[in-house]
Design a protein around this motif. Structure first.
Motif, PDB file in Angstrom:
ATOM      1  N   ARG A 109     -11.599 -83.834  17.003  1.00  0.00           N
ATOM      2  CA  ARG A 109     -12.554 -84.450  16.081  1.00  0.00           C
ATOM      3  C   ARG A 109     -12.003 -84.674  14.675  1.00  0.00           C
ATOM      4  N   GLY A 110     -10.946 -83.957  14.328  1.00  0.00           N
ATOM      5  CA  GLY A 110     -10.369 -84.141  13.006  1.00  0.00           C
ATOM      6  C   GLY A 110     -10.005 -85.588  12.692  1.00  0.00           C
ATOM      7  N   PRO A 111      -9.318 -86.299  13.601  1.00  0.00           N
ATOM      8  CA  PRO A 111      -8.978 -87.694  13.317  1.00  0.00           C
ATOM      9  C   PRO A 111     -10.201 -88.584  13.081  1.00  0.00           C
ATOM     10  N   GLU A 112     -11.322 -88.312  13.758  1.00  0.00           N
ATOM     11  CA  GLU A 112     -12.532 -89.101  13.537  1.00  0.00           C
ATOM     12  C   GLU A 112     -13.115 -88.839  12.154  1.00  0.00           C
ATOM     13  N   ILE A 113     -13.085 -87.585  11.727  1.00  0.00           N
ATOM     14  CA  ILE A 113     -13.596 -87.243  10.399  1.00  0.00           C
ATOM     15  C   ILE A 113     -12.750 -87.918   9.325  1.00  0.00           C
ATOM     16  N   PHE A 114     -11.435 -87.898   9.509  1.00  0.00           N
ATOM     17  CA  PHE A 114     -10.540 -88.555   8.551  1.00  0.00           C
ATOM     18  C   PHE A 114     -10.762 -90.064   8.547  1.00  0.00           C
ATOM     19  N   ALA A 115     -10.974 -90.634   9.717  1.00  0.00           N
ATOM     20  CA  ALA A 115     -11.195 -92.080   9.799  1.00  0.00           C
ATOM     21  C   ALA A 115     -12.480 -92.473   9.081  1.00  0.00           C
ATOM     22  N   ALA A 116     -13.520 -91.648   9.204  1.00  0.00           N
ATOM     23  CA  ALA A 116     -14.792 -91.944   8.535  1.00  0.00           C
ATOM     24  C   ALA A 116     -14.629 -91.901   7.020  1.00  0.00           C
ATOM     25  N   ALA A 117     -13.956 -90.873   6.512  1.00  0.00           N
ATOM     26  CA  ALA A 117     -13.751 -90.771   5.070  1.00  0.00           C
ATOM     27  C   ALA A 117     -12.870 -91.905   4.562  1.00  0.00           C
ATOM     28  N   THR A 118     -11.850 -92.262   5.332  1.00  0.00           N
ATOM     29  CA  THR A 118     -10.970 -93.371   4.937  1.00  0.00           C
ATOM     30  C   THR A 118     -11.742 -94.671   4.864  1.00  0.00           C
ATOM     31  N   LYS A 119     -12.636 -94.875   5.819  1.00  0.00           N
ATOM     32  CA  LYS A 119     -13.460 -96.089   5.839  1.00  0.00           C
ATOM     33  C   LYS A 119     -14.287 -96.179   4.561  1.00  0.00           C
ATOM     34  N   LEU A 120     -14.897 -95.074   4.167  1.00  0.00           N
ATOM     35  CA  LEU A 120     -15.722 -95.083   2.963  1.00  0.00           C
ATOM     36  C   LEU A 120     -14.875 -95.298   1.711  1.00  0.00           C
ATOM     37  N   LYS A 121     -13.751 -94.620   1.638  1.00  0.00           N
ATOM     38  CA  LYS A 121     -12.955 -94.616   0.414  1.00  0.00           C
ATOM     39  C   LYS A 121     -12.131 -95.890   0.243  1.00  0.00           C
TER      40      LYS A 121
END
Length: 248
Positions: A109-121
């Motif tokens: 799940r770590g890569p999904e969490i990073f992808a979500a934050a990257t999308k926002l930022k």
């Protein structure tokens, strides 16, 4: 990542969320709020993105901190029934937390969490992004705010689980931790490590202690119990204040 049955205790809150369901990258997400400059990413606890309590908290953050809040599904569609809250029913099979955590490990799940934050930022144009995690979501916040990652401008968490000392050591963004008196998961050893380490990292650090309360209170406290209601409201207010300070 060891867990305890206290992860699946608590109370369901009544009310109707105000936001809508959409997507954030490849993940389904609940979104609420209209601010185009400041966003908050919620990393949910074991009950996932559909729990009414989590969506109502998202609404409070959006309105009171003037942010747009995203609550993605980080469990790939798996939903732990809210009926698991409270004492197990007679004859019911106990919820298998170790098996659940195996399906939703940091590595998965770590890569999904990073992808979500990257999308926002980096893609949706938010100038400031914060993250808040509850129980399971705590480690994700620390990783997002680690030196070299820094995908968020501040993090907050309540009764985090799954934390490793190396994750605490690496954080490089303002940190707020909401801590109940009784918490067998965020152990005294980890708490002491936070209190010894974080002040030395030259980052803003806010430690909020809640006597008389236990793990899970900030998302699953009993609103009909005066002590728990006051505690969950104070925890919400603390997070709102943190976001106001660092996202505006």
């Amino acid at each position: 990542m060891s867990q305890s049955n206290c992860c699946v205790t608590g109370f369901r809150w009544e009310g109707t969320p105000k936001g809508k369901e959409t997507t954030l990258g490849d993940n389904k997400a609940y979104v609420t709020g209209t601010n185009k400059d400041a966003a908050v990413l919620i990393i949910h606890d074991i009950f996932g993105w559909t729990l009414n309590n989590a969506r109502m908290l998202a609404d409070h953050y959006a309105e009171e901190a003037d942010v747009t809040v995203y609550l993605p599904d980080f469990f790939d569609g798996e939903v732990v029934s809210p009926s698991a809250l409270g004492p197990p029913k007679e004859g019911a099979k106990p919820f298998d937390i170790p098996a659940f955590m195996g399906r939703h490990s940091k590595e998965i799940r770590g890569p999904e969490i990073f992808a979500a934050a990257t999308k926002l930022k980096k893609e949706l144009g938010f100038k400031k992004v914060g993250a808040i995690g509850f129980c399971y979501g705590g480690w994700g916040c620390f990783q997002l705010a680690a030196k070299g990652n820094e995908l968020v401008d501040c993090i907050s968490m309540a009764h985090p689980s799954g934390l490793e000392k190396s994750e605490i050591d690496a954080v490089n963004r303002p940190v707020q931790i909401i801590v109940p008196e009784t918490d067998p998961i965020f152990t005294k050893d980890l708490q002491e490590h936070c209190l010894q380490t974080l002040p030395s990292l030259k980052i803003d650090f806010d430690w909020r202690y809640f006597p008389g309360l236990a793990h899970g209170f900030a998302t699953r406290g009993d609103p009909n119990n005066t002590v728990q209601k006051e505690g969950l409201e104070r925890a919400k207010d603390a997070a709102v204040s943190w976001f106001k300070q660092y996202l505006h």
